[in-house]
Design a protein around this motif. Sequence first.
Motif, PDB file in Angstrom:
ATOM      1  N   VAL A 103       0.841  -1.205   0.000  1.00 52.73           N
ATOM      2  CA  VAL A 103       0.000   0.000   0.000  1.00 52.73           C
ATOM      3  C   VAL A 103       0.875   1.253   0.000  1.00 52.73           C
ATOM      4  O   VAL A 103       0.580   2.244  -0.699  1.00 52.73           O
ATOM      5  CB  VAL A 103      -0.942   0.014   1.212  1.00 52.73           C
ATOM      6  N   THR A 104       1.967   1.210   0.753  1.00 46.92           N
ATOM      7  CA  THR A 104       2.885   2.346   0.829  1.00 46.92           C
ATOM      8  C   THR A 104       3.486   2.655  -0.532  1.00 46.92           C
ATOM      9  O   THR A 104       3.593   3.826  -0.927  1.00 46.92           O
ATOM     10  CB  THR A 104       4.009   2.047   1.841  1.00 46.92           C
ATOM     11  N   ILE A 105       3.873   1.616  -1.267  1.00 47.36           N
ATOM     12  CA  ILE A 105       4.414   1.820  -2.613  1.00 47.36           C
ATOM     13  C   ILE A 105       3.384   2.543  -3.480  1.00 47.36           C
ATOM     14  O   ILE A 105       3.712   3.487  -4.213  1.00 47.36           O
ATOM     15  CB  ILE A 105       4.803   0.468  -3.246  1.00 47.36           C
ATOM     16  N   GLY A 106       2.133   2.092  -3.398  1.00 46.10           N
ATOM     17  CA  GLY A 106       1.076   2.732  -4.178  1.00 46.10           C
ATOM     18  C   GLY A 106       0.861   4.177  -3.787  1.00 46.10           C
ATOM     19  O   GLY A 106       0.685   5.052  -4.655  1.00 46.10           O
ATOM     20  N   PHE A 128       7.915   8.569 -14.264  1.00 43.69           N
ATOM     21  CA  PHE A 128       9.255   8.283 -13.734  1.00 43.69           C
ATOM     22  C   PHE A 128       9.405   8.819 -12.319  1.00 43.69           C
ATOM     23  O   PHE A 128       9.934   8.127 -11.431  1.00 43.69           O
ATOM     24  CB  PHE A 128      10.315   8.910 -14.644  1.00 43.69           C
ATOM     25  N   VAL A 129       8.948  10.040 -12.083  1.00 41.72           N
ATOM     26  CA  VAL A 129       9.023  10.623 -10.735  1.00 41.72           C
ATOM     27  C   VAL A 129       8.227   9.772  -9.753  1.00 41.72           C
ATOM     28  O   VAL A 129       8.661   9.526  -8.622  1.00 41.72           O
ATOM     29  CB  VAL A 129       8.521  12.078 -10.739  1.00 41.72           C
ATOM     30  N   GLY A 130       7.038   9.308 -10.178  1.00 42.22           N
ATOM     31  CA  GLY A 130       6.227   8.461  -9.307  1.00 42.22           C
ATOM     32  C   GLY A 130       6.916   7.159  -8.959  1.00 42.22           C
ATOM     33  O   GLY A 130       6.885   6.717  -7.800  1.00 42.22           O
ATOM     34  N   ILE A 131       7.571   6.536  -9.926  1.00 37.40           N
ATOM     35  CA  ILE A 131       8.283   5.279  -9.663  1.00 37.40           C
ATOM     36  C   ILE A 131       9.453   5.518  -8.721  1.00 37.40           C
ATOM     37  O   ILE A 131       9.680   4.748  -7.780  1.00 37.40           O
ATOM     38  CB  ILE A 131       8.767   4.650 -10.992  1.00 37.40           C
ATOM     39  N   VAL A 132      10.201   6.584  -8.958  1.00 37.32           N
ATOM     40  CA  VAL A 132      11.324   6.916  -8.075  1.00 37.32           C
ATOM     41  C   VAL A 132      10.829   7.149  -6.657  1.00 37.32           C
ATOM     42  O   VAL A 132      11.446   6.710  -5.676  1.00 37.32           O
ATOM     43  CB  VAL A 132      12.080   8.156  -8.593  1.00 37.32           C
ATOM     44  N   SER A 133       9.711   7.844  -6.528  1.00 36.19           N
ATOM     45  CA  SER A 133       9.135   8.097  -5.211  1.00 36.19           C
ATOM     46  C   SER A 133       8.762   6.795  -4.511  1.00 36.19           C
ATOM     47  O   SER A 133       8.929   6.649  -3.297  1.00 36.19           O
ATOM     48  CB  SER A 133       7.909   8.997  -5.353  1.00 36.19           C
ATOM     49  N   ALA A 134       8.264   5.823  -5.295  1.00 40.54           N
ATOM     50  CA  ALA A 134       7.813   4.559  -4.712  1.00 40.54           C
ATOM     51  C   ALA A 134       8.958   3.657  -4.295  1.00 40.54           C
ATOM     52  O   ALA A 134       8.873   2.954  -3.284  1.00 40.54           O
ATOM     53  CB  ALA A 134       6.907   3.832  -5.710  1.00 40.54           C
ATOM     54  N   VAL A 135      10.041   3.639  -5.069  1.00 39.88           N
ATOM     55  CA  VAL A 135      11.110   2.645  -4.826  1.00 39.88           C
ATOM     56  C   VAL A 135      12.423   3.274  -4.392  1.00 39.88           C
ATOM     57  O   VAL A 135      13.402   2.557  -4.127  1.00 39.88           O
ATOM     58  CB  VAL A 135      11.345   1.788  -6.089  1.00 39.88           C
ATOM     59  N   GLY A 136      12.469   4.607  -4.311  1.00 40.96           N
ATOM     60  CA  GLY A 136      13.728   5.279  -4.001  1.00 40.96           C
ATOM     61  C   GLY A 136      14.331   4.879  -2.668  1.00 40.96           C
ATOM     62  O   GLY A 136      15.556   4.783  -2.530  1.00 40.96           O
ATOM     63  N   SER A 156      11.898  -9.148  -8.005  1.00 47.85           N
ATOM     64  CA  SER A 156      11.379  -7.893  -7.461  1.00 47.85           C
ATOM     65  C   SER A 156      10.505  -7.222  -8.507  1.00 47.85           C
ATOM     66  O   SER A 156      10.949  -6.940  -9.614  1.00 47.85           O
ATOM     67  CB  SER A 156      12.530  -6.957  -7.078  1.00 47.85           C
ATOM     68  N   LEU A 157       9.241  -6.982  -8.145  1.00 46.98           N
ATOM     69  CA  LEU A 157       8.340  -6.278  -9.057  1.00 46.98           C
ATOM     70  C   LEU A 157       7.891  -4.946  -8.464  1.00 46.98           C
ATOM     71  O   LEU A 157       6.820  -4.446  -8.789  1.00 46.98           O
ATOM     72  CB  LEU A 157       7.125  -7.149  -9.381  1.00 46.98           C
ATOM     73  N   TYR A 158       8.707  -4.374  -7.582  1.00 43.79           N
ATOM     74  CA  TYR A 158       8.377  -3.076  -7.008  1.00 43.79           C
ATOM     75  C   TYR A 158       8.160  -2.039  -8.106  1.00 43.79           C
ATOM     76  O   TYR A 158       7.121  -1.372  -8.167  1.00 43.79           O
ATOM     77  CB  TYR A 158       9.514  -2.590  -6.094  1.00 43.79           C
ATOM     78  N   ALA A 159       9.158  -1.896  -8.970  1.00 43.39           N
ATOM     79  CA  ALA A 159       9.089  -0.864  -9.996  1.00 43.39           C
ATOM     80  C   ALA A 159       7.995  -1.167 -11.015  1.00 43.39           C
ATOM     81  O   ALA A 159       7.332  -0.250 -11.509  1.00 43.39           O
ATOM     82  CB  ALA A 159      10.441  -0.734 -10.702  1.00 43.39           C
ATOM     83  N   VAL A 160       7.792  -2.455 -11.338  1.00 41.39           N
ATOM     84  CA  VAL A 160       6.740  -2.827 -12.292  1.00 41.39           C
ATOM     85  C   VAL A 160       5.366  -2.475 -11.728  1.00 41.39           C
ATOM     86  O   VAL A 160       4.519  -1.910 -12.423  1.00 41.39           O
ATOM     87  CB  VAL A 160       6.821  -4.323 -12.632  1.00 41.39           C
ATOM     88  N   ALA A 161       5.142  -2.820 -10.460  1.00 41.69           N
ATOM     89  CA  ALA A 161       3.864  -2.502  -9.828  1.00 41.69           C
ATOM     90  C   ALA A 161       3.642  -0.995  -9.778  1.00 41.69           C
ATOM     91  O   ALA A 161       2.562  -0.492 -10.120  1.00 41.69           O
ATOM     92  CB  ALA A 161       3.812  -3.095  -8.423  1.00 41.69           C
ATOM     93  N   ALA A 162       4.677  -0.261  -9.362  1.00 42.13           N
ATOM     94  CA  ALA A 162       4.561   1.190  -9.298  1.00 42.13           C
ATOM     95  C   ALA A 162       4.372   1.786 -10.689  1.00 42.13           C
ATOM     96  O   ALA A 162       3.585   2.721 -10.875  1.00 42.13           O
ATOM     97  CB  ALA A 162       5.798   1.789  -8.640  1.00 42.13           C
ATOM     98  N   GLY A 163       5.075   1.233 -11.677  1.00 46.05           N
ATOM     99  CA  GLY A 163       4.946   1.734 -13.043  1.00 46.05           C
ATOM    100  C   GLY A 163       3.557   1.506 -13.612  1.00 46.05           C
ATOM    101  O   GLY A 163       3.000   2.375 -14.291  1.00 46.05           O
ATOM    102  N   THR A 191      -0.939  -1.914  -5.341  1.00 48.13           N
ATOM    103  CA  THR A 191      -0.975  -2.840  -4.209  1.00 48.13           C
ATOM    104  C   THR A 191      -1.300  -4.255  -4.660  1.00 48.13           C
ATOM    105  O   THR A 191      -0.637  -5.223  -4.248  1.00 48.13           O
ATOM    106  CB  THR A 191      -2.021  -2.372  -3.178  1.00 48.13           C
ATOM    107  N   VAL A 192      -2.300  -4.396  -5.514  1.00 53.98           N
ATOM    108  CA  VAL A 192      -2.716  -5.732  -5.970  1.00 53.98           C
ATOM    109  C   VAL A 192      -1.606  -6.414  -6.756  1.00 53.98           C
ATOM    110  O   VAL A 192      -1.308  -7.600  -6.538  1.00 53.98           O
ATOM    111  CB  VAL A 192      -4.004  -5.620  -6.824  1.00 53.98           C
TER     112      VAL A 192
END
Length: 225
Positions: A103-106, A128-136, A156-163, A191-192
Amino acid sequence: MLESPFQIPLWVDLVAVGVGALQGAMFAGRLKERRIDLLGVALIGIIVGLGGGLLRDILLGQIPAALQSNWYILVATGAALFGMLLQQLFQRLNPLIIALDAVTIGLFGAIGTTKALAYGVPEVPAVFVGIVSAVGGSILRDVTLNLPIALMHVGSLYAVAAGAGTTFLVVSHALGMPMTVASIICVILTTVIRLLSVRFGWSLPEQRAIASWPRWRRPENPPAA
């Protein structure tokens, strides 16, 4: 500025920061061979909890939100130390921590993207800014600890999910969906995808050199005519 970014209550933002710091502390606590002291754990917690927001605001040329309130650093430090002291308890609550982290990543992705759009950043850089914010935060954690960046490895699918979430936000808003509605769906979608990737072990294909692909290879000993 074009319009106000997606707003969430301060306490929700602080919860997100706290969860990130908690995970950072749990991660640092497992590195027994590094012999990280209390100050080190606190620093890792601050980096993980605040890193994404700091990178976001630096990219946008803004004073970081964490420096505009006393609470961010206090919450990140407290959550990090709390996570280290009660590491065994939180290990048993790991599924809950993973869910909160998703949820935090989202949330960070939605906030970063809408803030970028609000400052007039074009759609693709805003994603790009949103993805950096999520996984930075996780990237800064690994760099600080001199570890391979987990984000770049299989599993790791952090960036994929955020993207996926931030791309949906940008596209749907461009098509006329209200920013708040698009942002909420962005958080849910991110999140999903993250939770499903953990549950089913989804990952991107591992890289392979082109020379290792069979269809690109010529036979070493071609048959005689």
